[in-house]
Motif scaffolding. Structure first.
Motif, mmCIF file in Angstrom:
data_model
loop_
_atom_site.group_PDB
_atom_site.id
_atom_site.type_symbol
_atom_site.label_atom_id
_atom_site.label_comp_id
_atom_site.label_asym_id
_atom_site.label_seq_id
_atom_site.Cartn_x
_atom_site.Cartn_y
_atom_site.Cartn_z
ATOM 1 N N SER A 35 78.587 53.372 69.525
ATOM 2 C CA SER A 35 79.390 54.440 68.925
ATOM 3 C C SER A 35 80.878 54.284 69.204
ATOM 4 O O SER A 35 81.704 54.921 68.557
ATOM 5 N N GLY A 36 81.220 53.472 70.200
ATOM 6 C CA GLY A 36 82.603 53.365 70.639
ATOM 7 C C GLY A 36 82.898 54.231 71.843
ATOM 8 O O GLY A 36 84.015 54.219 72.354
ATOM 9 N N GLY A 37 81.903 55.006 72.312
ATOM 10 C CA GLY A 37 82.079 55.785 73.527
ATOM 11 C C GLY A 37 82.025 54.901 74.761
ATOM 12 O O GLY A 37 81.712 53.706 74.682
ATOM 13 N N VAL A 38 82.328 55.480 75.909
ATOM 14 C CA VAL A 38 82.382 54.704 77.150
ATOM 15 C C VAL A 38 81.033 54.064 77.461
ATOM 16 O O VAL A 38 80.967 52.900 77.873
ATOM 17 N N ASP A 39 79.944 54.800 77.261
ATOM 18 C CA ASP A 39 78.620 54.295 77.611
ATOM 19 C C ASP A 39 78.211 53.110 76.736
ATOM 20 O O ASP A 39 77.854 52.042 77.237
ATOM 21 N N SER A 40 78.231 53.297 75.415
ATOM 22 C CA SER A 40 77.783 52.222 74.539
ATOM 23 C C SER A 40 78.742 51.038 74.566
ATOM 24 O O SER A 40 78.325 49.897 74.350
ATOM 25 N N SER A 41 80.021 51.297 74.855
ATOM 26 C CA SER A 41 80.971 50.189 74.980
ATOM 27 C C SER A 41 80.654 49.332 76.198
ATOM 28 O O SER A 41 80.778 48.102 76.155
ATOM 29 N N LEU A 42 80.238 49.977 77.288
ATOM 30 C CA LEU A 42 79.848 49.212 78.475
ATOM 31 C C LEU A 42 78.604 48.375 78.175
ATOM 32 O O LEU A 42 78.526 47.203 78.560
ATOM 33 N N VAL A 43 77.635 48.962 77.469
ATOM 34 C CA VAL A 43 76.443 48.207 77.096
ATOM 35 C C VAL A 43 76.815 47.010 76.220
ATOM 36 O O VAL A 43 76.309 45.898 76.405
ATOM 37 N N ARG A 84 65.668 50.548 74.149
ATOM 38 C CA ARG A 84 65.868 50.497 75.592
ATOM 39 C C ARG A 84 67.196 51.147 75.958
ATOM 40 O O ARG A 84 68.167 51.085 75.187
ATOM 41 N N SER A 85 67.229 51.763 77.132
ATOM 42 C CA SER A 85 68.434 52.418 77.653
ATOM 43 C C SER A 85 68.744 51.809 79.022
ATOM 44 O O SER A 85 68.396 52.390 80.057
ATOM 45 N N PRO A 86 69.400 50.650 79.046
ATOM 46 C CA PRO A 86 69.586 49.936 80.318
ATOM 47 C C PRO A 86 70.327 50.743 81.380
ATOM 48 O O PRO A 86 69.975 50.658 82.572
ATOM 49 N N LEU A 87 71.334 51.531 80.993
ATOM 50 C CA LEU A 87 72.081 52.305 81.988
ATOM 51 C C LEU A 87 71.172 53.321 82.663
ATOM 52 O O LEU A 87 71.212 53.489 83.891
ATOM 53 N N ALA A 88 70.346 54.003 81.884
ATOM 54 C CA ALA A 88 69.408 54.963 82.457
ATOM 55 C C ALA A 88 68.329 54.254 83.272
ATOM 56 O O ALA A 88 67.885 54.771 84.298
ATOM 57 N N GLU A 89 67.921 53.071 82.830
ATOM 58 C CA GLU A 89 66.870 52.333 83.533
ATOM 59 C C GLU A 89 67.254 52.027 84.973
ATOM 60 O O GLU A 89 66.411 52.044 85.872
ATOM 61 N N ASP A 114 65.531 40.902 68.885
ATOM 62 C CA ASP A 114 64.288 41.262 69.565
ATOM 63 C C ASP A 114 64.316 42.669 70.133
ATOM 64 O O ASP A 114 63.266 43.298 70.296
ATOM 65 N N HIS A 115 65.503 43.155 70.488
ATOM 66 C CA HIS A 115 65.617 44.441 71.167
ATOM 67 C C HIS A 115 66.766 45.257 70.585
ATOM 68 O O HIS A 115 67.747 44.703 70.075
ATOM 69 N N VAL A 116 66.640 46.573 70.699
ATOM 70 C CA VAL A 116 67.735 47.504 70.419
ATOM 71 C C VAL A 116 68.003 48.263 71.710
ATOM 72 O O VAL A 116 67.074 48.751 72.367
ATOM 73 N N ALA A 117 69.273 48.354 72.085
ATOM 74 C CA ALA A 117 69.657 49.046 73.320
ATOM 75 C C ALA A 117 70.704 50.102 73.000
ATOM 76 O O ALA A 117 71.562 49.898 72.140
ATOM 77 N N ASP A 118 70.632 51.235 73.694
ATOM 78 C CA ASP A 118 71.627 52.289 73.498
ATOM 79 C C ASP A 118 72.374 52.559 74.796
ATOM 80 O O ASP A 118 72.162 51.896 75.806
ATOM 81 N N GLY A 119 73.269 53.564 74.766
ATOM 82 C CA GLY A 119 74.125 53.849 75.916
ATOM 83 C C GLY A 119 73.708 55.064 76.715
ATOM 84 O O GLY A 119 74.528 55.597 77.483
#
Length: 296
Positions: A46-54, A164-169, A137-142
């Motif tokens: 989205s361009g937010g801090v979370d998805s930008s880090l991902v 997958r939500s790697p930050l939450a994981e 293979d995968h879709v990841a969010d922030g």
């Protein structure tokens, strides 16, 4: 909001970045491993801090095997889309824009309490098709660990579609997201949260493209006055302005209130008010669990 520098500029050298504490260092290494193992990954960006880090982590680990995809819709301000484009260029990740049409879904437009479920369903159905046709293979969010404690029906839609939500994981909080973003040299590490414009309406009030345009114009105007962390809550014909509590007095003292009211009325509002409690993320969710009445 000019928070992204020239995208051709190099990132800050490692020796000039703040140190990570051992806990965050461990989470960082876990994220590195997750992205290395995922391989080809599409990032819901989205361009937010979370998805930008991902997006940054994915690019650093798998390079051209990573793709950031941003959904363009009436609920996203054009300048926020442009900013997302600049940030993706800065990171270096390949970037694609797709259109979503959630407003055409009457379940979303009616704005029920689980509105975000229908929004994210449309988004991730679209992203899943992009991933399938382009071989990801995968879709990841922030989604981060703090989000798990809030009411997030959109997270359910993502889980149902295998996102997958790697930050939450790894249990990374919003504060840690900002700290790691700063460590990695991302200049927007302290960027204010900017959820979609549909979040400005109380549950049960129907959302239309015209209402989104109106609230977007109001927030754009306030940003132009220098108030970056601002919300305009749109309730029928009323625009209720929310600012951080410590800025309320300054806002009243420095703002030409008559000009402000005139501007927001020109966008289509009849009434303009200021929330004296101040900005708080997720405030409209109070309607789902109202506090018990006080007794005298």
């Amino acid at each position: 909001m000019n928070i992204a520098p020239d995208p051709t500029a190099p990132l800050a050298p490692a020796d000039s970045l703040p140190e990570l504490d051992p806990v965050l260092q461990r989470k960082f290494h876990q994220l590195v491993q997750i992205f290395a193992e995922m391989g080809r990954v599409l990032v819901a960006y989205s361009g937010g801090v979370d998805s930008s880090l991902v997006a940054k982590l994915a690019w650093d680990q798998v390079g051209e095997q990573a793709l950031a995809v941003t959904a363009a819709s009436p609920a996203l301000l054009p300048e926020d889309l442009e900013e997302a484009i600049r940030q993706a260029q800065y990171i270096g990740i390949r970037h694609q824009i797709v259109e979503t049409h959630e407003l055409q879904d009457p379940r979303y437009a009616a704005n029920p309490a689980n509105r975000c479920y229908f929004c994210k369903s449309h988004l991730h159905d679209t992203l899943r098709q992009v991933a399938k046709t382009q071989g990801y293979d995968h879709v990841a969010d922030g989604l981060n660990a703090d989000d798990l404690a809030d009411y997030r029906p959109g997270a359910q839609a993502a889980r149902e579609r295998g996102v997958r939500s790697p930050l939450a994981e790894v249990g990374m909080s919003k504060l840690e997201v900002r700290q790691l973003s700063r460590h990695l040299g991302l200049p927007w590490w302290n960027k204010p949260a900017q959820p979609c414009l549909s979040s400005r309406f109380p549950y049960g009030e129907a959302i239309t493209a015209e209402k989104l345009r109106r609230v977007g114009a109001a927030e754009r105007y306030l940003r132009s006055l220098g108030w970056e962390q601002v919300r305009v809550r749109s309730e029928k014909d009323t625009a209720r302005i929310e600012l951080p509590p410590h800025q309320i007095v300054e806002f009243v003292q420095k703002t030409d209130l008559a000009a402000l009211v005139k501007a927001l009325q020109s966008f289509g509002y009849l009434y303009v008010s200021l929330d004296l409690e101040g900005y708080r993320s997720g405030k409209l969710n109070r309607a789902l669990n109202p506090p018990p009445p006080t007794t005298g």
